[in-house]
Design a protein around this motif. Structure first.
Motif, PDB file in Angstrom:
ATOM      1  N   VAL A   1       0.831  -1.212   0.000  1.00 19.10           N
ATOM      2  CA  VAL A   1       0.000   0.000   0.000  1.00 19.10           C
ATOM      3  C   VAL A   1       0.865   1.262   0.000  1.00 19.10           C
TER       4      VAL A   1
ATOM      5  N   ARG B   1      -4.086   2.696  -4.705  1.00 16.02           N
ATOM      6  CA  ARG B   1      -3.996   2.697  -3.229  1.00 16.02           C
ATOM      7  C   ARG B   1      -5.391   2.649  -2.611  1.00 16.02           C
TER       8      ARG B   1
ATOM      9  N   THR C   1      -3.813   9.987   1.352  1.00 17.92           N
ATOM     10  CA  THR C   1      -4.184   9.862  -0.062  1.00 17.92           C
ATOM     11  C   THR C   1      -5.045  11.046  -0.498  1.00 17.92           C
TER      12      THR C   1
END
Length: 229
Positions: A31, A39, A100
């Motif tokens: 990851v 991801r 993210t």
């Protein structure tokens, strides 16, 4: 196969340790190297596996009230350790999701200017504003998730206490039922003994009445014989 509560707990605990170890390996390895949608997909898969971990913990909690009282404390401590390991993985997933989203905001804004605090570039200032707003929203969402998780843990503890109380009440009811069954048997025996005593009493009355009748008859015969003589 041993289906005792302790054996089932051990099996669930082994499965949970293997699952958590696998999830940590993914988060610390694959990851971390992914970006964007890949991801997100990987984090989604980890979240699904975390649901399975929570289900295993629920099964472990259900087994503890059925264990002997002398063993419960040790297994409750092990359960707390298992919960803590799952919580760490859950927090790591949240952090990676937040990271993210920040990266996506930066990418959408086209990156930072050399001086992020300057007002010379309106687009950079606007991007910074959006990023700060997004970061604040993520922080708020994370706090809400933490609060929801805390409430869920408290609810689980309350549920476990209720299960323990119900088990204790069931044991008391079973003990009372056994006591009543013994008392009922004693009453039946006493009633049988009383019936026998009453039956013997009637027999004695009949015998006594017969003896009296014979004595009266003899007296009458004696008197009759004296009168005739």
């Amino acid at each position: 196969m041993d289906n005792s509560p302790t054996a089932l707990f051990e099996n669930y605990d082994d499965d949970l340790k293997q699952l958590v170890s696998s999830l940590k390996g993914k988060l610390d390895g694959d990851v971390q190297t992914l970006r964007g949608e890949p991801r997100k997909a990987a984090l989604k898969k980890v979240s699904d596996d975390l649901d399975e971990a929570e289900e295993i913990i629920s099964q472990m909690e259900l087994e503890i009230p059925s264990m002997p009282v002398s063993l419960r404390k040790n297994f409750q401590e092990r359960l707390a350790t298992s919960k803590a390991s799952v919580d760490k993985v859950t927090k790591q997933v949240r952090d990676l999701r937040a990271s993210t989203q920040r990266e996506e905001l930066l990418a959408g804004a086209g990156g930072w200017s050399d001086d992020p605090y300057t007002d010379d570039d309106p687009s950079a200032f606007s991007a910074r504003t959006r990023l700060l707003a997004g970061t604040e929203m993520l922080s708020t969402s994370s706090q809400r998730l933490d609060n929801a998780h805390r409430v869920a843990l408290e609810t689980e503890d309350v549920g476990a206490d209720i299960l323990r109380n119900l088990r204790g009440q069931r044991e008391q009811i079973e003990h009372t039922r056994d006591t009543l069954t013994g008392a009922d048997a004693s009453i039946d025996r006493a009633a049988g003994t009383l019936k026998k005593m009453i039956h013997k009493m009637y027999q004695q009355k009949v015998v006594t009445g017969a003896i009296i009748a014979v004595l009266v008859l003899l007296i009458i015969l004696v008197l009759w014989s004296k009168i005739r003589g």
